[in-house]
Design a protein around this motif. Structure first.
Motif, PDB file in Angstrom:
ATOM      1  N   ARG A 102       0.681  -1.075  -0.079  1.00 32.56           N
ATOM      2  CA  ARG A 102       0.272  -0.069   0.094  1.00 32.56           C
ATOM      3  C   ARG A 102       0.992   1.372   0.028  1.00 32.56           C
ATOM      4  NH1 ARG A 102      -3.119  -0.255   5.363  1.00 32.56           N
ATOM      5  NH2 ARG A 102      -1.254   0.866   5.942  1.00 32.56           N
ATOM      6  N   PRO A 103       0.497   2.144  -0.886  1.00 33.72           N
ATOM      7  CA  PRO A 103       1.384   3.271  -1.008  1.00 33.72           C
ATOM      8  C   PRO A 103       1.360   4.220   0.523  1.00 33.72           C
ATOM      9  CG  PRO A 103       0.320   3.191  -3.067  1.00 33.72           C
ATOM     10  CD  PRO A 103      -0.281   2.127  -2.090  1.00 33.72           C
ATOM     11  N   TYR A 120       3.411   7.815   2.518  1.00 31.40           N
ATOM     12  CA  TYR A 120       4.372   9.043   2.069  1.00 31.40           C
ATOM     13  C   TYR A 120       5.696   8.837   3.006  1.00 31.40           C
ATOM     14  CZ  TYR A 120       0.304  11.368   0.214  1.00 31.40           C
ATOM     15  OH  TYR A 120      -0.779  11.830  -0.591  1.00 31.40           O
ATOM     16  N   ARG A 175       7.596  11.011   3.010  1.00 31.88           N
ATOM     17  CA  ARG A 175       8.001  12.636   3.409  1.00 31.88           C
ATOM     18  C   ARG A 175       9.586  12.768   3.119  1.00 31.88           C
ATOM     19  NH1 ARG A 175       3.909  14.670   6.424  1.00 31.88           N
ATOM     20  NH2 ARG A 175       4.875  16.576   6.314  1.00 31.88           N
ATOM     21  N   GLU A 182      -2.637  10.843  -8.909  1.00 33.96           N
ATOM     22  CA  GLU A 182      -3.541  10.660  -7.795  1.00 33.96           C
ATOM     23  C   GLU A 182      -2.616  10.501  -6.656  1.00 33.96           C
ATOM     24  OE1 GLU A 182      -3.249   6.504  -9.141  1.00 33.96           O
ATOM     25  OE2 GLU A 182      -3.478   8.581  -9.863  1.00 33.96           O
ATOM     26  N   MET A 183      -1.287  10.403  -6.855  1.00 43.34           N
ATOM     27  CA  MET A 183      -0.521  10.042  -5.618  1.00 43.34           C
ATOM     28  C   MET A 183       0.259  11.499  -5.191  1.00 43.34           C
ATOM     29  SD  MET A 183      -0.434   6.822  -4.860  1.00 43.34           S
ATOM     30  CE  MET A 183      -1.166   5.508  -5.925  1.00 43.34           C
ATOM     31  N   GLY A 184      -0.232  12.528  -5.484  1.00 41.96           N
ATOM     32  CA  GLY A 184       0.439  13.655  -4.999  1.00 41.96           C
ATOM     33  C   GLY A 184      -0.093  14.484  -3.806  1.00 41.96           C
ATOM     34  N   GLY A 185       0.658  14.568  -2.814  1.00 38.90           N
ATOM     35  CA  GLY A 185       0.203  15.500  -1.976  1.00 38.90           C
ATOM     36  C   GLY A 185       1.072  16.561  -1.715  1.00 38.90           C
ATOM     37  N   ILE A 186       0.853  17.435  -0.870  1.00 44.06           N
ATOM     38  CA  ILE A 186       1.935  18.609  -0.719  1.00 44.06           C
ATOM     39  C   ILE A 186       2.512  18.443   0.561  1.00 44.06           C
ATOM     40  CG2 ILE A 186       1.674  21.157  -0.303  1.00 44.06           C
ATOM     41  CD1 ILE A 186      -0.561  21.414  -1.989  1.00 44.06           C
ATOM     42  N   ASP A 187       3.822  18.693   0.605  1.00 43.13           N
ATOM     43  CA  ASP A 187       4.754  18.427   1.971  1.00 43.13           C
ATOM     44  C   ASP A 187       4.610  19.833   2.752  1.00 43.13           C
ATOM     45  OD1 ASP A 187       6.421  17.029   3.343  1.00 43.13           O
ATOM     46  OD2 ASP A 187       7.520  16.142   2.089  1.00 43.13           O
ATOM     47  N   ALA A 241       3.628   9.071  -2.658  1.00 45.45           N
ATOM     48  CA  ALA A 241       3.387   7.965  -1.906  1.00 45.45           C
ATOM     49  C   ALA A 241       3.812   6.842  -2.772  1.00 45.45           C
ATOM     50  CB  ALA A 241       2.081   7.775  -1.499  1.00 45.45           C
ATOM     51  N   ARG A 296      -3.986  12.877   3.250  1.00 48.06           N
ATOM     52  CA  ARG A 296      -3.000  13.612   2.651  1.00 48.06           C
ATOM     53  C   ARG A 296      -3.040  13.435   1.180  1.00 48.06           C
ATOM     54  NH1 ARG A 296       1.850  16.824   4.073  1.00 48.06           N
ATOM     55  NH2 ARG A 296       1.424  16.404   6.153  1.00 48.06           N
ATOM     56  N   GLY A 297      -3.387  14.184   0.410  1.00 48.49           N
ATOM     57  CA  GLY A 297      -3.274  13.949  -1.189  1.00 48.49           C
ATOM     58  C   GLY A 297      -4.296  12.807  -1.562  1.00 48.49           C
ATOM     59  N   ILE A 316      -4.919  10.168   0.029  1.00 51.49           N
ATOM     60  CA  ILE A 316      -4.602   9.118   0.552  1.00 51.49           C
ATOM     61  C   ILE A 316      -4.599   9.038   2.163  1.00 51.49           C
ATOM     62  CG2 ILE A 316      -2.556   7.403   1.152  1.00 51.49           C
ATOM     63  CD1 ILE A 316      -1.387   8.048  -1.641  1.00 51.49           C
ATOM     64  N   ASP A 365      -3.263   8.506   5.508  1.00 43.12           N
ATOM     65  CA  ASP A 365      -1.741   8.386   5.727  1.00 43.12           C
ATOM     66  C   ASP A 365      -1.456   8.088   7.196  1.00 43.12           C
ATOM     67  OD1 ASP A 365       1.042   8.667   5.200  1.00 43.12           O
ATOM     68  OD2 ASP A 365       0.745  10.828   6.240  1.00 43.12           O
ATOM     69  N   VAL A 408      -2.662  20.958   3.767  1.00 38.54           N
ATOM     70  CA  VAL A 408      -2.132  19.673   3.093  1.00 38.54           C
ATOM     71  C   VAL A 408      -2.748  18.386   3.674  1.00 38.54           C
ATOM     72  CG1 VAL A 408       0.300  20.814   2.658  1.00 38.54           C
ATOM     73  CG2 VAL A 408      -0.296  19.822   5.009  1.00 38.54           C
TER      74      VAL A 408
END
Lengths: 333, 333
Positions: A41-42, A44, A46, A182-187, A195, B11-12, B14, B16, B325
């Motif tokens: 499972r993906p 993050y 970070r 769809e795997m993109g969040g913001i850090d 992820a 997050r994004g 997913i 998390d 985020v």
């Protein structure tokens, strides 16, 4: 799939806290050598992924163009404590590219990693700026890479900027995991956060440690960055930080990098192994114990590293009077 | 039995982070009105139990003897933020009994609950003493109770001291849960810490809220303390603290008290209900969301309290640049 309890805190004979998580150990051919929990499972990574994000800095020639030394390369992969030597390193890297603090887009925050550091900082009368952000080394690296390539530095944190495209491509290549939109969040520092399955992260760090199945330039760059981190643990984290302590204990045999919210990656270059783990609830302390614990599992019974790692694999909790009140310890998975 | 996920961070797109836990809601006859997870296994309420520990202060006559007002009674049940008004309240209570800061045995620590409070404190040049300990109100209460009863104050934190015996007996009586020796740990402030099933804790706070099945004096003392807390939320916690916000929102209809490592208790006196919960991994933020979430579950759909509680049942996480985020939110159990 429910991840297993990997760390627990015992108080007065009762298990009071439970931390679940998953751990992947991979070799450089992508074979899962050991794992527990859901490693597909993906999650993050970070800041644990910073070494991959720093690859374009080296591969583009920017590191050589600006004469960055190994301490500065380690710092480009760091989550630092904003101690004086960290802040001056960020400044020096920016200056080499003709830039300064105002060009950083990471944002400012007070020291995060130690109450004493925060107290000392507040007492000094200073207020934090972009240089004090724990990610300023990575951001200084992005800016060096951008300037060297003649790219507009403004907006370098955005997903569409060429610098972030390069960082993303490096992460995809190293892990072998294709990143969908769809795997993109913001850090926390405003760059894209992707992820990855723990299995793919572990594979990526095994490859970074060995160069296996990497192009010549990428293999060289990954080794240069990992060696720089292992030789300069303080520049990747700071005084008394867990990454620092693990890499100091490892004496060149262990690379380790923390990420926010319970992520950790590591590598044992001598054994050709990469490690990635995530604590389900985001506890950084639990992730540290998970890391020390899996490292001990991978070392031989007579390895002299054991004696230096064992004290890092559990934690005695004392109260305000110094009385031992609880113990945080690994649970065998 | 594995407790369910009650709070998650997204997050994004997913999930998390995952926080598991258990929640018990009891009426004052000990009937479990609602629950999720294992509410029979003993867990440490830590500071969430302070109201019961303060009962002997009132019942012994010490509170009246020393003229303690409702703010001071709320403070005796508090985990405070060491703001100026908190420190002066601790001092005033001790002074009433002819004692001072040096008589406290809780230990000293820097402000815990807010980074800004810690920064302000450090900048003021002060160093913390026993008065700043978040438990100093409870300890001042113990000392008042000891002095009024002619007990030697030195060593009042020890399990064998009459003050701790009285506090223990009050906890056993309120919860109806017999404390074996093996249930004893040591708390952060050096007094004994006992573990209780969440079901018993919820029952105890339902009884405190209603007086049901309590002796006349105990019922009166419990009501006096709970009313004092609900009328003076700031004295039970501090500025912007979650207990303060919940009780301010409740306007006399909700009692709420946090404990270390993910514990929370509450009561809805009007409905005759007590609530107790514990986040498995000790996250205080997750426990807060669990509390707001169960309170919303117990309120009627047209209750005007909902609009004030709903913003407390989830949390938007912003990064150093203020960009949204992630979101921490309840998972329906």
């Amino acid at each position: 799939m429910i991840n297993p309890v990997l760390v627990e805190t015992v108080r007065g004979g009762i298990v009071d806290l439970r931390h679940r998580g998953a751990v992947a150990v991979s070799d450089a051919d992508g074979r899962l050598v050991w794992s527990t929990g859901d490693v597909e499972r993906p999650v993050y990574p970070r800041s644990a992924i910073k070494l991959f994000q720093a690859l374009p800095l080296v591969e583009s020639g920017a590191a050589d163009r600006y004469g960055l030394n190994d301490k500065q390369l380690a710092f480009a992969c760091s989550s630092h404590s904003a101690e004086e030597g960290h802040v001056s390193t960020a400044e020096a890297m920016l200056k080499a590219a003709g830039l300064g603090e105002a060009d950083l887009e990471c944002g400012a925050h007070w020291p995060l990693f130690s109450q004493q550091a925060l107290i000392d900082f507040a007492r000094s009368g200073k207020t934090p700026n972009n240089l004090h952000n724990n990610c300023s080394g990575k951001h200084a690296g992005f800016l060096c890479a951008a300037c060297h390539q003649g790219l507009e530095p403004v907006g370098y944190v955005n997903a569409a900027h060429e610098i972030q495209r390069q960082a993303r491509a490096a992460q995809e290549d190293m892990t072998g995991f294709p990143l969908g939109d769809e795997m993109g969040g913001i850090d926390g520092c405003s760059i894209p956060a992707y992820a990855f399955p723990l299995r793919s992260l572990a594979y990526g760090f095994a490859r970074a440690a060995t160069g296996n199945r990497l192009g010549v330039e990428r293999a060289k760059a990954a080794k240069r960055l990992m060696d720089a981190c292992m030789a300069n643990p303080w520049f990747t984290a700071g005084t008394e930080r867990f990454c620092t302590r693990i890499m100091e204990a490892g004496e060149g045999r262990i690379f380790a990098k923390t990420g926010a919210d319970g992520a950790y990656v590591a590598a044992l270059p001598g054994a050709g192994l990469g490690i990635a783990l995530k604590c389900d609830d985001g506890s950084g302390q639990a992730a540290e114990i998970m890391l020390a614990s899996v490292l001990l599992r991978l070392l031989g019974q007579d390895d002299d590293l054991r004696v230096r790692l064992e004290p890092l694999a559990s934690r005695t909790i004392r109260n305000w009077k110094g009385i031992e009140v609880a113990e945080m310890r690994p649970v065998s998975a």
